[in-house]
Design a protein around this motif. Structure first.
Motif, short mmCIF file in Angstrom:
data_model
loop_
_atom_site.label_atom_id
_atom_site.label_comp_id
_atom_site.label_asym_id
_atom_site.label_seq_id
_atom_site.Cartn_x
_atom_site.Cartn_y
_atom_site.Cartn_z
N ILE A 8 0.61 -1.31 -0.12
CA ILE A 8 -0.12 0.08 0.05
C ILE A 8 1.08 1.21 0.06
N PHE A 31 2.97 11.15 6.01
CA PHE A 31 1.71 11.01 5.52
C PHE A 31 1.13 10.86 7.06
N MET A 32 -0.41 10.84 7.05
CA MET A 32 -1.08 10.47 8.35
C MET A 32 -1.31 8.97 8.16
N LEU A 34 -3.53 6.12 8.90
CA LEU A 34 -4.88 5.78 8.56
C LEU A 34 -5.46 5.37 9.91
N LEU A 43 3.58 8.74 9.42
CA LEU A 43 4.47 7.87 8.84
C LEU A 43 5.32 8.74 8.09
N LEU A 89 9.58 -0.97 12.67
CA LEU A 89 9.29 -2.48 12.90
C LEU A 89 9.90 -3.08 11.70
N GLY A 95 5.86 -7.23 14.34
CA GLY A 95 4.86 -6.47 14.13
C GLY A 95 4.60 -5.90 12.92
N HIS A 102 9.25 1.96 7.15
CA HIS A 102 8.64 3.52 7.59
C HIS A 102 8.94 3.64 9.01
P1 5GP Z 1 3.47 -1.16 10.64
O1 5GP Z 1 2.78 -2.21 11.17
O2 5GP Z 1 4.04 -1.97 9.42
O3 5GP Z 1 4.84 -0.79 11.44
O4 5GP Z 1 2.77 -0.10 10.32
C1 5GP Z 1 1.88 -0.05 9.30
C2 5GP Z 1 1.17 1.19 9.59
O5 5GP Z 1 0.27 1.52 8.30
C3 5GP Z 1 0.01 0.93 10.62
O6 5GP Z 1 0.14 1.78 11.59
C4 5GP Z 1 -1.24 0.99 9.93
O7 5GP Z 1 -2.31 1.81 10.63
C5 5GP Z 1 -1.06 1.94 8.67
N1 5GP Z 1 -1.47 1.75 7.43
C6 5GP Z 1 -2.22 0.58 6.84
N2 5GP Z 1 -2.76 0.72 5.75
C7 5GP Z 1 -2.63 2.09 5.58
C8 5GP Z 1 -3.37 2.92 4.37
O8 5GP Z 1 -3.81 2.56 3.46
N3 5GP Z 1 -2.73 4.24 4.44
C9 5GP Z 1 -2.23 4.96 5.73
N4 5GP Z 1 -2.16 6.27 5.57
N5 5GP Z 1 -1.90 4.00 6.51
C10 5GP Z 1 -2.01 2.82 6.62
#
Ligand code: 5GP
Length: 142
Positions: A8, A31-32, A34, A43, A89, A95, A102
Protein backbone atom coordinates in the motif's frame (compact mmCIF):
# COMPACT_ATOMS: atom_id res chain seq x y z
CA UNK A 1 11.57 -12.02 0.75
CA UNK A 2 11.63 -9.78 -2.34
CA UNK A 3 10.18 -6.28 -2.12
CA UNK A 4 6.52 -6.30 -3.17
CA UNK A 5 5.85 -3.23 -5.36
CA UNK A 6 2.12 -3.63 -4.74
CA UNK A 7 2.28 -2.87 -1.03
CA UNK A 8 0.00 0.00 0.00
CA UNK A 9 2.84 2.48 0.66
CA UNK A 10 4.31 1.82 -2.80
CA UNK A 11 0.85 2.59 -4.21
CA UNK A 12 0.72 5.82 -2.21
CA UNK A 13 4.18 6.75 -3.56
CA UNK A 14 2.98 6.16 -7.14
CA UNK A 15 -0.22 8.14 -6.53
CA UNK A 16 -2.37 5.03 -6.98
CA UNK A 17 -3.74 5.25 -3.42
CA UNK A 18 -4.69 8.33 -1.41
CA UNK A 19 -3.01 9.63 1.72
CA UNK A 20 -3.15 12.79 3.82
CA UNK A 21 0.32 14.02 2.98
CA UNK A 22 2.31 16.30 5.29
CA UNK A 23 5.61 16.30 3.39
CA UNK A 24 6.41 15.43 -0.23
CA UNK A 25 10.11 15.65 -1.08
CA UNK A 26 12.70 14.15 -3.41
CA UNK A 27 13.68 11.30 -1.10
CA UNK A 28 10.81 10.90 1.37
CA UNK A 29 7.06 11.17 1.84
CA UNK A 30 5.28 11.85 5.13
CA UNK A 31 1.55 11.19 5.67
CA UNK A 32 -1.03 10.50 8.36
CA UNK A 33 -1.48 6.94 9.59
CA UNK A 34 -4.95 5.77 8.56
CA UNK A 35 -5.49 4.08 11.93
CA UNK A 36 -3.76 6.46 14.34
CA UNK A 37 -2.71 5.25 17.77
CA UNK A 38 -3.10 8.84 18.95
CA UNK A 39 -3.97 12.16 17.27
CA UNK A 40 -1.07 13.23 15.05
CA UNK A 41 0.28 9.71 14.34
CA UNK A 42 2.38 10.24 11.21
CA UNK A 43 4.39 7.91 8.98
CA UNK A 44 7.58 8.76 7.08
CA UNK A 45 8.76 6.57 4.20
CA UNK A 46 11.64 6.72 1.70
CA UNK A 47 10.95 6.67 -2.04
CA UNK A 48 13.63 3.99 -2.29
CA UNK A 49 11.92 0.57 -2.48
CA UNK A 50 13.08 -1.25 0.66
CA UNK A 51 11.14 -3.59 2.86
CA UNK A 52 13.01 -2.95 6.09
CA UNK A 53 16.07 -1.37 7.69
CA UNK A 54 18.33 -4.16 6.46
CA UNK A 55 17.48 -3.51 2.80
CA UNK A 56 17.61 0.30 2.78
CA UNK A 57 20.82 2.00 1.64
CA UNK A 58 22.80 3.89 4.29
CA UNK A 59 22.23 7.10 2.36
CA UNK A 60 18.49 6.41 2.23
CA UNK A 61 18.41 5.69 5.95
CA UNK A 62 20.21 8.95 6.68
CA UNK A 63 17.67 10.90 4.65
CA UNK A 64 14.79 9.00 6.23
CA UNK A 65 15.87 9.56 9.83
CA UNK A 66 16.64 13.24 9.35
CA UNK A 67 13.26 13.72 7.64
CA UNK A 68 11.63 11.81 10.50
CA UNK A 69 13.22 14.23 12.98
CA UNK A 70 11.86 17.22 11.03
CA UNK A 71 8.37 15.75 10.87
CA UNK A 72 8.49 14.78 14.57
CA UNK A 73 9.38 18.39 15.44
CA UNK A 74 6.40 19.60 13.41
CA UNK A 75 4.06 17.06 15.06
CA UNK A 76 5.37 18.19 18.47
CA UNK A 77 4.72 21.82 17.60
CA UNK A 78 1.25 21.05 16.21
CA UNK A 79 -0.02 18.79 19.02
CA UNK A 80 2.21 19.67 21.98
CA UNK A 81 2.19 16.13 23.43
CA UNK A 82 4.20 15.54 26.64
CA UNK A 83 5.88 12.53 25.01
CA UNK A 84 6.72 11.28 21.55
CA UNK A 85 7.33 7.70 20.44
CA UNK A 86 9.31 7.06 17.24
CA UNK A 87 9.09 3.44 16.14
CA UNK A 88 10.24 1.32 13.22
CA UNK A 89 9.36 -2.40 12.93
CA UNK A 90 11.22 -5.03 10.89
CA UNK A 91 9.45 -8.26 9.92
CA UNK A 92 6.05 -9.72 10.68
CA UNK A 93 7.42 -11.22 13.89
CA UNK A 94 8.26 -7.70 15.08
CA UNK A 95 4.75 -6.54 14.19
CA UNK A 96 5.46 -5.04 10.76
CA UNK A 97 2.30 -5.12 8.64
CA UNK A 98 3.24 -2.95 5.64
CA UNK A 99 6.41 -4.11 3.94
CA UNK A 100 7.88 -0.79 2.83
CA UNK A 101 10.13 0.63 5.55
CA UNK A 102 8.58 3.45 7.58
CA UNK A 103 9.07 5.34 10.81
CA UNK A 104 6.06 5.98 13.04
CA UNK A 105 5.89 9.32 14.84
CA UNK A 106 3.35 8.86 17.65
CA UNK A 107 2.44 11.57 20.16
CA UNK A 108 2.01 10.12 23.66
CA UNK A 109 -0.12 11.41 26.48
CA UNK A 110 -0.13 10.63 30.20
CA UNK A 111 -2.38 7.71 31.12
CA UNK A 112 -2.73 6.56 27.51
CA UNK A 113 -2.22 2.82 27.19
CA UNK A 114 0.40 1.49 24.78
CA UNK A 115 -0.96 -0.38 21.77
CA UNK A 116 1.29 -0.91 18.79
CA UNK A 117 -1.53 -1.23 16.31
CA UNK A 118 -4.78 0.66 16.28
CA UNK A 119 -7.84 -1.02 14.84
CA UNK A 120 -10.07 1.84 13.80
CA UNK A 121 -9.78 4.05 10.76
CA UNK A 122 -9.85 7.77 11.54
CA UNK A 123 -12.32 10.01 9.76
CA UNK A 124 -11.02 11.69 6.59
CA UNK A 125 -12.00 15.10 8.03
CA UNK A 126 -9.88 14.51 11.15
CA UNK A 127 -6.88 13.24 9.15
CA UNK A 128 -7.18 16.20 6.76
CA UNK A 129 -7.22 18.67 9.64
CA UNK A 130 -4.30 17.01 11.42
CA UNK A 131 -2.25 16.90 8.20
CA UNK A 132 -2.92 20.61 7.63
CA UNK A 133 -1.68 21.45 11.15
CA UNK A 134 1.55 19.49 10.63
CA UNK A 135 2.10 20.93 7.13
CA UNK A 136 1.69 24.45 8.53
CA UNK A 137 4.42 23.76 11.09
CA UNK A 138 6.74 22.28 8.45
CA UNK A 139 6.18 25.25 6.18
CA UNK A 140 6.96 27.73 8.95
CA UNK A 141 10.26 25.97 9.81
CA UNK A 142 13.23 26.65 7.51
P1 5GP B 1 3.65 -1.39 10.68
O1 5GP B 1 2.77 -2.31 11.43
O2 5GP B 1 4.04 -2.01 9.35
O3 5GP B 1 4.81 -0.86 11.45
O4 5GP B 1 2.76 -0.10 10.38
C1 5GP B 1 1.91 0.02 9.31
C2 5GP B 1 1.02 1.20 9.59
O5 5GP B 1 0.37 1.56 8.40
C3 5GP B 1 -0.08 0.93 10.63
O6 5GP B 1 0.06 1.84 11.70
C4 5GP B 1 -1.37 1.14 9.85
O7 5GP B 1 -2.35 1.78 10.61
C5 5GP B 1 -0.93 1.98 8.67
N1 5GP B 1 -1.67 1.77 7.46
C6 5GP B 1 -2.12 0.59 6.95
N2 5GP B 1 -2.75 0.78 5.77
C7 5GP B 1 -2.69 2.12 5.53
C8 5GP B 1 -3.16 2.94 4.46
O8 5GP B 1 -3.77 2.47 3.49
N3 5GP B 1 -2.91 4.26 4.56
C9 5GP B 1 -2.25 4.81 5.62
N4 5GP B 1 -2.08 6.13 5.60
N5 5GP B 1 -1.80 4.07 6.64
C10 5GP B 1 -2.01 2.74 6.60
Amino acid sequence: MAYDPNNIFAKILRGEADAHVVLDEEHCLGFMDLMPQSPGHTLIIPREPAENIFDLSSEGLGQLISTTQRVARAVKAAFNPPGMMIVQLNGADAGQTVFHIHFHVIPRYEGEGLTLHARSVASPAELREHAARIRAELESTP
